[in-house]
Write an enzyme that holds these catalytic residues in place. Sequence first.
Site, PDB file in Angstrom:
ATOM      1  N   TRP A   1       0.260  13.938 -15.613  1.00  0.00           N
ATOM      2  CA  TRP A   1       0.060  12.546 -15.199  1.00  0.00           C
ATOM      3  C   TRP A   1      -1.409  12.162 -15.085  1.00  0.00           C
ATOM      4  CZ3 TRP A   1      -2.896  13.245 -11.056  1.00  0.00           C
ATOM      5  CH2 TRP A   1      -2.656  14.329 -10.225  1.00  0.00           C
TER       6      TRP A   1
ATOM      7  N   LYS B   1       7.510  15.159 -24.083  1.00  0.00           N
ATOM      8  CA  LYS B   1       7.961  14.652 -22.788  1.00  0.00           C
ATOM      9  C   LYS B   1       6.753  14.271 -21.952  1.00  0.00           C
ATOM     10  CE  LYS B   1       8.673  16.488 -18.765  1.00  0.00           C
ATOM     11  NZ  LYS B   1       8.255  15.368 -17.907  1.00  0.00           N
ATOM     12  N   PRO B   2       6.560  12.967 -21.683  1.00  0.00           N
ATOM     13  CA  PRO B   2       5.448  12.601 -20.795  1.00  0.00           C
ATOM     14  C   PRO B   2       5.814  12.935 -19.354  1.00  0.00           C
ATOM     15  CG  PRO B   2       6.678  10.636 -21.457  1.00  0.00           C
ATOM     16  CD  PRO B   2       7.347  11.813 -22.126  1.00  0.00           C
ATOM     17  N   SER B   3       4.811  12.945 -18.476  1.00  0.00           N
ATOM     18  CA  SER B   3       5.112  13.112 -17.054  1.00  0.00           C
ATOM     19  C   SER B   3       6.049  11.997 -16.622  1.00  0.00           C
ATOM     20  CB  SER B   3       3.823  13.046 -16.233  1.00  0.00           C
ATOM     21  OG  SER B   3       4.155  12.886 -14.867  1.00  0.00           O
ATOM     22  N   GLU B   4       7.042  12.347 -15.839  1.00  0.00           N
ATOM     23  CA  GLU B   4       7.995  11.337 -15.349  1.00  0.00           C
ATOM     24  C   GLU B   4       7.299  10.286 -14.495  1.00  0.00           C
ATOM     25  OE1 GLU B   4       7.934  14.514 -14.807  1.00  0.00           O
ATOM     26  OE2 GLU B   4       7.990  14.994 -12.672  1.00  0.00           O
TER      27      GLU B   4
ATOM     28  N   SER C   1       0.488  22.238 -14.475  1.00  0.00           N
ATOM     29  CA  SER C   1       0.097  23.192 -13.438  1.00  0.00           C
ATOM     30  C   SER C   1       0.474  24.622 -13.833  1.00  0.00           C
ATOM     31  CB  SER C   1       0.786  22.816 -12.128  1.00  0.00           C
ATOM     32  OG  SER C   1       2.175  22.867 -12.328  1.00  0.00           O
TER      33      SER C   1
ATOM     34  N   GLU D   1      -2.345  24.665 -21.344  1.00  0.00           N
ATOM     35  CA  GLU D   1      -3.587  24.165 -20.726  1.00  0.00           C
ATOM     36  C   GLU D   1      -3.271  23.913 -19.264  1.00  0.00           C
ATOM     37  OE1 GLU D   1      -6.427  23.959 -22.119  1.00  0.00           O
ATOM     38  OE2 GLU D   1      -5.986  23.969 -24.265  1.00  0.00           O
TER      39      GLU D   1
ATOM     40  N   CYS E   1      -8.777  18.666 -14.355  1.00  0.00           N
ATOM     41  CA  CYS E   1      -8.706  20.134 -14.347  1.00  0.00           C
ATOM     42  C   CYS E   1     -10.084  20.776 -14.466  1.00  0.00           C
ATOM     43  CB  CYS E   1      -7.778  20.614 -15.455  1.00  0.00           C
ATOM     44  SG  CYS E   1      -8.125  19.812 -17.002  1.00  0.00           S
TER      45      CYS E   1
ATOM     46  N   GLU F   1      -6.546  24.863  -6.277  1.00  0.00           N
ATOM     47  CA  GLU F   1      -6.830  23.600  -6.959  1.00  0.00           C
ATOM     48  C   GLU F   1      -6.342  22.442  -6.088  1.00  0.00           C
ATOM     49  OE1 GLU F   1      -4.518  22.659 -10.506  1.00  0.00           O
ATOM     50  OE2 GLU F   1      -6.351  22.055 -11.510  1.00  0.00           O
TER      51      GLU F   1
HETATM   52  P1  NAD Z   1       2.921  19.571 -13.492  1.00  0.00           P
HETATM   53  O1  NAD Z   1       2.925  20.980 -13.929  1.00  0.00           O
HETATM   54  O2  NAD Z   1       3.589  19.211 -12.241  1.00  0.00           O
HETATM   55  O3  NAD Z   1       3.583  18.665 -14.611  1.00  0.00           O
HETATM   56  C1  NAD Z   1       3.115  18.693 -15.941  1.00  0.00           C
HETATM   57  C2  NAD Z   1       4.284  18.422 -16.834  1.00  0.00           C
HETATM   58  O4  NAD Z   1       5.142  19.551 -16.801  1.00  0.00           O
HETATM   59  C3  NAD Z   1       5.117  17.221 -16.414  1.00  0.00           C
HETATM   60  O5  NAD Z   1       5.517  16.510 -17.557  1.00  0.00           O
HETATM   61  C4  NAD Z   1       6.297  17.870 -15.725  1.00  0.00           C
HETATM   62  O6  NAD Z   1       7.460  17.073 -15.761  1.00  0.00           O
HETATM   63  C5  NAD Z   1       6.457  19.130 -16.547  1.00  0.00           C
HETATM   64  N1  NAD Z   1       7.187  20.223 -15.924  1.00  0.00           N
HETATM   65  C6  NAD Z   1       7.302  20.498 -14.603  1.00  0.00           C
HETATM   66  N2  NAD Z   1       8.093  21.586 -14.433  1.00  0.00           N
HETATM   67  C7  NAD Z   1       8.473  21.997 -15.670  1.00  0.00           C
HETATM   68  C8  NAD Z   1       9.314  23.046 -16.152  1.00  0.00           C
HETATM   69  N3  NAD Z   1       9.922  23.886 -15.322  1.00  0.00           N
HETATM   70  N4  NAD Z   1       9.470  23.178 -17.486  1.00  0.00           N
HETATM   71  C9  NAD Z   1       8.858  22.330 -18.333  1.00  0.00           C
HETATM   72  N5  NAD Z   1       8.093  21.302 -17.942  1.00  0.00           N
HETATM   73  C10 NAD Z   1       7.889  21.141 -16.616  1.00  0.00           C
HETATM   74  O7  NAD Z   1       1.409  19.132 -13.527  1.00  0.00           O
HETATM   75  P2  NAD Z   1       0.847  17.700 -13.128  1.00  0.00           P
HETATM   76  O8  NAD Z   1       0.897  17.673 -11.648  1.00  0.00           O
HETATM   77  O9  NAD Z   1       1.509  16.620 -13.923  1.00  0.00           O
HETATM   78  O10 NAD Z   1      -0.646  17.792 -13.674  1.00  0.00           O
HETATM   79  C11 NAD Z   1      -1.632  18.371 -12.934  1.00  0.00           C
HETATM   80  C12 NAD Z   1      -1.888  19.790 -13.430  1.00  0.00           C
HETATM   81  O11 NAD Z   1      -2.219  19.765 -14.813  1.00  0.00           O
HETATM   82  C13 NAD Z   1      -3.077  20.383 -12.744  1.00  0.00           C
HETATM   83  O12 NAD Z   1      -2.827  21.722 -12.410  1.00  0.00           O
HETATM   84  C14 NAD Z   1      -4.183  20.293 -13.798  1.00  0.00           C
HETATM   85  O13 NAD Z   1      -5.199  21.210 -13.642  1.00  0.00           O
HETATM   86  C15 NAD Z   1      -3.417  20.495 -15.055  1.00  0.00           C
HETATM   87  N6  NAD Z   1      -4.149  19.946 -16.197  1.00  0.00           N
HETATM   88  C16 NAD Z   1      -4.783  20.808 -17.046  1.00  0.00           C
HETATM   89  C17 NAD Z   1      -5.513  20.315 -18.137  1.00  0.00           C
HETATM   90  C18 NAD Z   1      -6.204  21.250 -19.073  1.00  0.00           C
HETATM   91  O14 NAD Z   1      -6.688  20.790 -20.099  1.00  0.00           O
HETATM   92  N7  NAD Z   1      -6.282  22.541 -18.791  1.00  0.00           N
HETATM   93  C19 NAD Z   1      -5.598  18.935 -18.345  1.00  0.00           C
HETATM   94  C20 NAD Z   1      -4.947  18.089 -17.461  1.00  0.00           C
HETATM   95  C21 NAD Z   1      -4.222  18.607 -16.395  1.00  0.00           C
END
Ligand code: NAD
Length: 495
Positions: free
Chosen positions: A167, A191-194, A244, A265, A299, A397
């Site tokens: 997101w 799949k975008p973030s919900e 994450s 990532e 991140c 983080e």
């Molecule tokens: P998140 O892991 O909660 O969600 C990311 C995506 O994964 C969402 O679309 C979510 O619905 C999906 N997801 C959640 N559980 C899943 C599962 N069991 N199987 C498959 N998909 C699943 O992360 P967030 O809170 O949306 O984003 C923040 C995190 O992203 C932070 O940790 C940040 O550091 C990381 N991030 C990293 C980079 C990079 O380039 N390394 C860039 C941006 C964000």
Amino acid sequence: MTTARRAVDAAPLIAETDLPPAAHFMDGTFVEPVTGGLIDVVDPCTEKVVARIPEGTTEDVDRAVSAALRAKGEWARRLPRERSEVLHSIADRVAEHAELLAGLESANTGKPLSVSRDDVAQTVDTFRFMAGAVRATTALAAGDYAENHLSVILREPLGVIGVVTPWNYPLLMAAWKIAPILAAGNTLVLKPSEQTPLTTLKFAELVADLLPPGVLNVVNGYGPVVGARLAEHPDLDMIALTGSVGSGRAVARAAADTLKRVHLELGGKAPVLVFPDADLTAAAQALRVAGFWNSGQECGAACRVLVHESVAEEFVRQLVDEVSQLVVGDPQAGEDVEVGPMVSKAHFDRVSGYLERARKAGIRAATGGEALDGPGYFIAPTVLVDVPEGAEAAREEIFGPVITVETFTEEEEAVRRAGDVPFGLSASVWTEDARRSHDIAARLDFGTVWVNSHLVLASEVPWGGFKGSGYGRDLSVYALDDYSRTKHVMHNHGR
Ligand code: NAD
């Protein structure tokens, strides 16, 4: 005392007609979900629902994957020049609708408009770079490496790729995947973030006529359902996730049964090493941006300062001076707004929890340290000082507008403590000594190390982590490599 500046009598960021269809996008068109409920999409500045999108199911994923499978042969056979032209036309289309996309992104995430505009500009550049790079790939020269045998290396697309995005930069993180995946000749289901689906759906709507049906598909929904199905799906060749560490682990586990490739990532906790000979003013000014860009929901954010004890007092003075000047507010509260809200109530509570626990542990906030009055999920830009080694705030983080400051005595100690986190995404080194900067950069276990800078990115250079920050690279020709496979064809021409 910081307050969040509010827009008075501003025109709405978006009109009802700017919203994308609240549906999945597959086979070139928006489709109704098979079954399932709706997910509220919330503006974090007002806490109001701005849209409702369908909660996708595994059946929706399977339909989208079928469309991507049908499309993959024709797309893969296109010449690099032809795919490149499509990517350029996508870049043009995004550029034509830059203000609309920026407004939509800010309405969904609360980002300052300057940040959303930058996201859109970087999206355009990502497509342009990949459009050019795919026409100039390099490999081992064809030739005889075994007697009478001519070797030719082919770069092939992987096939169909599942993508899951976060997101924090909804449109840009989608672009970092879509552009190289399409350039390399694959089709995809994303799949975008919900929480932040609007710009991805709008993107799909805007480029629908530029891509053959099925090449790009978007399925909305929750990670453990839609994301998990993508990770385990037997017909996908790779799953790429930005998110994450916990989601990365879940995806890698689910992908193991089919042995599909995994591209991750994940999170970061970037250390900022400030040596006694550093330009302290330049470092403090840079951290005002690099620590608080996108409200610290970044991140690579410069969130963990390790400063030499001899300059710590002066550096903290300058840093606090910079940070306390940051303008917090909603996107329509003025072009000078630098920091917006946390993306959601859940994330606001998470960041507040870190601040609360730091306070209870006796850690002092030299500026900020608290939530701001609502509505909206605003947190004051914060600098936590005199942070002891190993403190939670300096190891985990937080992903919010919070910088921690620790001091060190010896160079060796600084390098060791910088690496004493599970993450390995990015770091920065501040020193005027060229030998030291090179030596320390080489010893740091992070995928990107800046010297006298932080958070500067370009499409030509790779982005990605080591250790708990995952593996695989976004941007650059390395991303094209990640989304392709190498085939060796050997001709016996002996006669
Ligand atoms: P998140 O892991 O909660 O969600 C990311 C995506 O994964 C969402 O679309 C979510 O619905 C999906 N997801 C959640 N559980 C899943 C599962 N069991 N199987 C498959 N998909 C699943 O992360 P967030 O809170 O949306 O984003 C923040 C995190 O992203 C932070 O940790 C940040 O550091 C990381 N991030 C990293 C980079 C990079 O380039 N390394 C860039 C941006 C964000």
